[in-house]
Design a protein around this motif. Structure first.
Motif, mmCIF file in Angstrom:
data_model
loop_
_atom_site.group_PDB
_atom_site.id
_atom_site.type_symbol
_atom_site.label_atom_id
_atom_site.label_comp_id
_atom_site.label_asym_id
_atom_site.label_seq_id
_atom_site.Cartn_x
_atom_site.Cartn_y
_atom_site.Cartn_z
ATOM 1 N N ALA A 41 0.819 -1.217 0.000
ATOM 2 C CA ALA A 41 0.000 0.000 0.000
ATOM 3 C C ALA A 41 0.851 1.264 0.000
ATOM 4 C CB ALA A 41 -0.940 -0.004 1.198
ATOM 5 N N CYS A 42 2.108 1.144 0.408
ATOM 6 C CA CYS A 42 3.003 2.308 0.444
ATOM 7 C C CYS A 42 3.648 2.593 -0.911
ATOM 8 C CB CYS A 42 4.087 2.084 1.492
ATOM 9 S SG CYS A 42 3.470 1.926 3.182
ATOM 10 N N ILE A 43 3.414 1.726 -1.891
ATOM 11 C CA ILE A 43 3.999 1.917 -3.222
ATOM 12 C C ILE A 43 3.060 2.789 -4.055
ATOM 13 C CG2 ILE A 43 4.780 0.777 -5.327
ATOM 14 C CD1 ILE A 43 5.230 -1.754 -3.619
ATOM 15 N N THR A 44 3.541 3.929 -4.500
ATOM 16 C CA THR A 44 2.761 4.810 -5.366
ATOM 17 C C THR A 44 3.433 4.880 -6.734
ATOM 18 O OG1 THR A 44 3.957 6.749 -4.537
ATOM 19 C CG2 THR A 44 1.892 6.172 -3.445
ATOM 20 N N LEU A 45 2.616 4.737 -7.769
ATOM 21 C CA LEU A 45 3.137 4.703 -9.125
ATOM 22 C C LEU A 45 2.449 5.738 -10.000
ATOM 23 C CD1 LEU A 45 3.239 0.840 -9.778
ATOM 24 C CD2 LEU A 45 5.146 2.333 -9.170
ATOM 25 N N PRO A 46 3.131 6.215 -11.027
ATOM 26 C CA PRO A 46 2.484 7.136 -11.977
ATOM 27 C C PRO A 46 1.497 6.383 -12.865
ATOM 28 C CG PRO A 46 4.680 6.569 -12.728
ATOM 29 C CD PRO A 46 4.548 5.962 -11.362
ATOM 30 N N ALA A 47 0.635 7.120 -13.522
ATOM 31 C CA ALA A 47 -0.300 6.506 -14.470
ATOM 32 C C ALA A 47 0.484 5.805 -15.567
ATOM 33 C CB ALA A 47 -1.207 7.577 -15.068
ATOM 34 N N GLY A 48 -0.019 4.644 -15.963
ATOM 35 C CA GLY A 48 0.641 3.889 -17.023
ATOM 36 C C GLY A 48 1.924 3.204 -16.600
ATOM 37 N N ARG A 50 4.908 0.739 -15.492
ATOM 38 C CA ARG A 50 5.364 -0.600 -15.823
ATOM 39 C C ARG A 50 6.153 -1.156 -14.646
ATOM 40 N NH1 ARG A 50 8.837 -1.745 -19.800
ATOM 41 N NH2 ARG A 50 7.694 -3.600 -20.494
ATOM 42 N N VAL A 51 5.879 -2.393 -14.302
ATOM 43 C CA VAL A 51 6.492 -3.042 -13.136
ATOM 44 C C VAL A 51 7.226 -4.292 -13.586
ATOM 45 C CG1 VAL A 51 6.001 -4.286 -10.990
ATOM 46 C CG2 VAL A 51 4.824 -2.137 -11.487
ATOM 47 N N LEU A 52 8.415 -4.479 -13.035
ATOM 48 C CA LEU A 52 9.161 -5.717 -13.221
ATOM 49 C C LEU A 52 9.183 -6.462 -11.886
ATOM 50 C CD1 LEU A 52 10.995 -7.570 -14.944
ATOM 51 C CD2 LEU A 52 12.949 -6.264 -14.054
ATOM 52 N N GLU A 53 8.618 -7.666 -11.879
ATOM 53 C CA GLU A 53 8.678 -8.512 -10.692
ATOM 54 C C GLU A 53 9.809 -9.517 -10.881
ATOM 55 O OE1 GLU A 53 6.166 -11.743 -8.003
ATOM 56 O OE2 GLU A 53 5.336 -11.059 -9.913
ATOM 57 N N VAL A 75 5.649 -7.279 -15.812
ATOM 58 C CA VAL A 75 6.444 -8.351 -16.403
ATOM 59 C C VAL A 75 7.083 -9.129 -15.255
ATOM 60 C CG1 VAL A 75 8.388 -8.960 -17.891
ATOM 61 C CG2 VAL A 75 6.927 -6.995 -18.472
ATOM 62 N N GLY A 76 6.814 -10.418 -15.196
ATOM 63 C CA GLY A 76 7.415 -11.262 -14.173
ATOM 64 C C GLY A 76 8.500 -12.121 -14.770
ATOM 65 N N ILE A 77 9.646 -12.189 -14.108
ATOM 66 C CA ILE A 77 10.730 -13.035 -14.589
ATOM 67 C C ILE A 77 11.127 -14.024 -13.502
ATOM 68 C CG2 ILE A 77 11.644 -11.333 -16.207
ATOM 69 C CD1 ILE A 77 13.926 -10.867 -14.121
ATOM 70 N N ASP A 78 11.605 -15.193 -13.938
ATOM 71 C CA ASP A 78 12.064 -16.222 -13.021
ATOM 72 C C ASP A 78 13.010 -17.140 -13.788
ATOM 73 O OD1 ASP A 78 11.026 -17.287 -10.101
ATOM 74 O OD2 ASP A 78 11.813 -18.918 -11.343
ATOM 75 N N PRO A 79 14.032 -17.680 -13.129
ATOM 76 C CA PRO A 79 14.940 -18.593 -13.837
ATOM 77 C C PRO A 79 14.346 -19.966 -14.117
ATOM 78 C CG PRO A 79 15.608 -18.355 -11.548
ATOM 79 C CD PRO A 79 14.536 -17.343 -11.786
ATOM 80 N N SER A 80 13.228 -20.297 -13.478
ATOM 81 C CA SER A 80 12.618 -21.618 -13.654
ATOM 82 C C SER A 80 11.561 -21.590 -14.748
ATOM 83 C CB SER A 80 11.988 -22.090 -12.338
ATOM 84 O OG SER A 80 11.170 -23.217 -12.551
ATOM 85 N N ALA A 81 11.776 -22.353 -15.803
ATOM 86 C CA ALA A 81 10.781 -22.440 -16.873
ATOM 87 C C ALA A 81 9.483 -23.044 -16.363
ATOM 88 C CB ALA A 81 11.332 -23.276 -18.028
ATOM 89 N N ALA A 82 9.579 -23.969 -15.411
ATOM 90 C CA ALA A 82 8.373 -24.589 -14.852
ATOM 91 C C ALA A 82 7.526 -23.561 -14.108
ATOM 92 C CB ALA A 82 8.763 -25.734 -13.917
ATOM 93 N N CYS A 113 13.331 1.078 -18.389
ATOM 94 C CA CYS A 113 12.002 0.863 -18.950
ATOM 95 C C CYS A 113 10.935 0.528 -17.906
ATOM 96 C CB CYS A 113 12.037 -0.224 -20.022
ATOM 97 S SG CYS A 113 12.570 -1.842 -19.419
ATOM 98 N N PHE A 114 11.298 0.550 -16.606
ATOM 99 C CA PHE A 114 10.328 0.227 -15.566
ATOM 100 C C PHE A 114 10.257 1.326 -14.507
ATOM 101 C CE2 PHE A 114 11.445 -3.963 -17.237
ATOM 102 C CZ PHE A 114 10.184 -4.492 -17.456
ATOM 103 N N ASP A 115 9.042 1.542 -14.008
ATOM 104 C CA ASP A 115 8.823 2.499 -12.924
ATOM 105 C C ASP A 115 9.016 1.857 -11.556
ATOM 106 O OD1 ASP A 115 7.630 4.893 -14.490
ATOM 107 O OD2 ASP A 115 6.496 3.162 -15.209
ATOM 108 N N LEU A 116 8.924 0.532 -11.507
ATOM 109 C CA LEU A 116 9.086 -0.197 -10.252
ATOM 110 C C LEU A 116 9.723 -1.548 -10.542
ATOM 111 C CD1 LEU A 116 8.469 -0.815 -7.183
ATOM 112 C CD2 LEU A 116 6.250 -1.693 -7.975
ATOM 113 N N VAL A 117 10.734 -1.889 -9.759
ATOM 114 C CA VAL A 117 11.260 -3.247 -9.709
ATOM 115 C C VAL A 117 10.945 -3.767 -8.315
ATOM 116 C CG1 VAL A 117 13.308 -4.716 -9.736
ATOM 117 C CG2 VAL A 117 13.094 -2.839 -11.389
ATOM 118 N N ILE A 118 10.261 -4.885 -8.237
ATOM 119 C CA ILE A 118 9.874 -5.441 -6.948
ATOM 120 C C ILE A 118 10.376 -6.878 -6.858
ATOM 121 C CG2 ILE A 118 7.573 -6.088 -7.809
ATOM 122 C CD1 ILE A 118 6.535 -5.506 -4.938
#
Length: 268
Positions: A41-48, A50-53, A75-82, A113-118
């Motif tokens: 809830a403390c994360i504030t983002l601009p309109a539009g 982009r987030v990288l998880e 966009v979510g990334i992970d090293p596991s294809a499964a 290219c991202f406004d937030l990396v989480i």
């Protein structure tokens, strides 16, 4: 010893299924949902925005991010294809969310290219957090935020008294499942060294007694990994499980872990 999650690409399907089930249990527990609601809830983002998880796993935490942060695109990334396949199936009907193979130190994403990396419960499993922080700074836009949430796993306890033998089960978790149990204590200095401005470091107490489903799965996975590592035998694993469940049944189980959320910004 390198934690099991740091070697996620090597794991067989049954181990990945157990990890995914544990992720689902943790994300659905009322105590964890309340903690996530509070820090997200403390994360504030601009309109539009982009987030990288980073380290999205099977998408269990992605659901919470979309609920509380609600970005225009994630966009979510992970090293596991499964795990990527599991997450993609979960979000098949959500056009704002996509997933790709990648890891914290090599996201495969473009510069700025991202406004937030989480990163939700990721840094305790990283072999090189400095590289991950450098990569996070690279993909963030000027003014973008980095949010890292993880356990201070050195505080993990199930002990009821000094010398409690059940605490040995916690040792199996720390040796086999968590690569960096102290990383959240080091993170403010590491983040600053990476050229990001630390804005906050907030504590989140996590205590489970009557329905400690996540902690039971965590202890069970740690004990099973200890068997595979040749540390202990099946009989001891079964005794850990019996004692844990005995305490739950008679109302004496206690498990606690301090979580921390760090927010930083890329000055612009």
């Amino acid at each position: 010893m390198t934690g099991l999650v740091a070697r996620i690409r090597e794991q067989p399907p049954e181990v990945l299924d157990a990890i995914a089930a544990s992720m689902n249990v943790r994300a659905s527990e009322p105590a964890m949902k309340a903690i996530c609601a509070r820090y997200m809830a403390c994360i504030t983002l601009p309109a539009g925005a982009r987030v990288l998880e980073v380290g999205c796993g099977n998408g269990a935490a992605t659901k919470l991010i979309m609920q509380h942060v609600n970005p225009a695109q994630l966009v979510g990334i992970d090293p596991s294809a499964a795990f990527i396949a599991m997450a993609g199936e979960t979000f098949a009907a959500e056009p704002r969310v996509s997933f790709a193979i990648g890891d914290a130190a090599a996201t495969g994403q473009a510069d700025a290219c991202f406004d937030l990396v989480i990163a939700h419960t990721v840094y305790s499993h990283l072999i090189d957090p400095e590289e991950a922080l450098t990569e996070a700074r690279r993909v963030l836009r000027p003014g973008g935020q980095l949010v890292i949430f993880d356990g201070d796993f050195a505080t993990l306890t199930v002990a009821l008294f000094d010398g409690d033998p059940l605490q040995a089960a916690v040792g199996t978790v720390l040796r086999n499942l968590v690569h960096a149990p102290y990383v959240m204590r080091r993170l403010p200095a590491l983040v600053a060294a990476a050229g990001l401005s630390v804005r906050s470091l907030e504590p989140h107490g996590y205590v489970q007694t009557s329905s400690p489903d996540y902690l039971l799965t965590l202890l069970a996975r740690g004990a099973k990994a200890a068997i595979q590592a040749g540390e202990i035998g099946q009989e001891m694993v079964e005794s850990f499980d019996r004692e844990s469940r005995r305490r739950v049944a008679n109302g004496t189980f206690y498990g606690a872990l301090l979580f921390l959320s760090l927010t930083a910004r890329k000055d612009g």
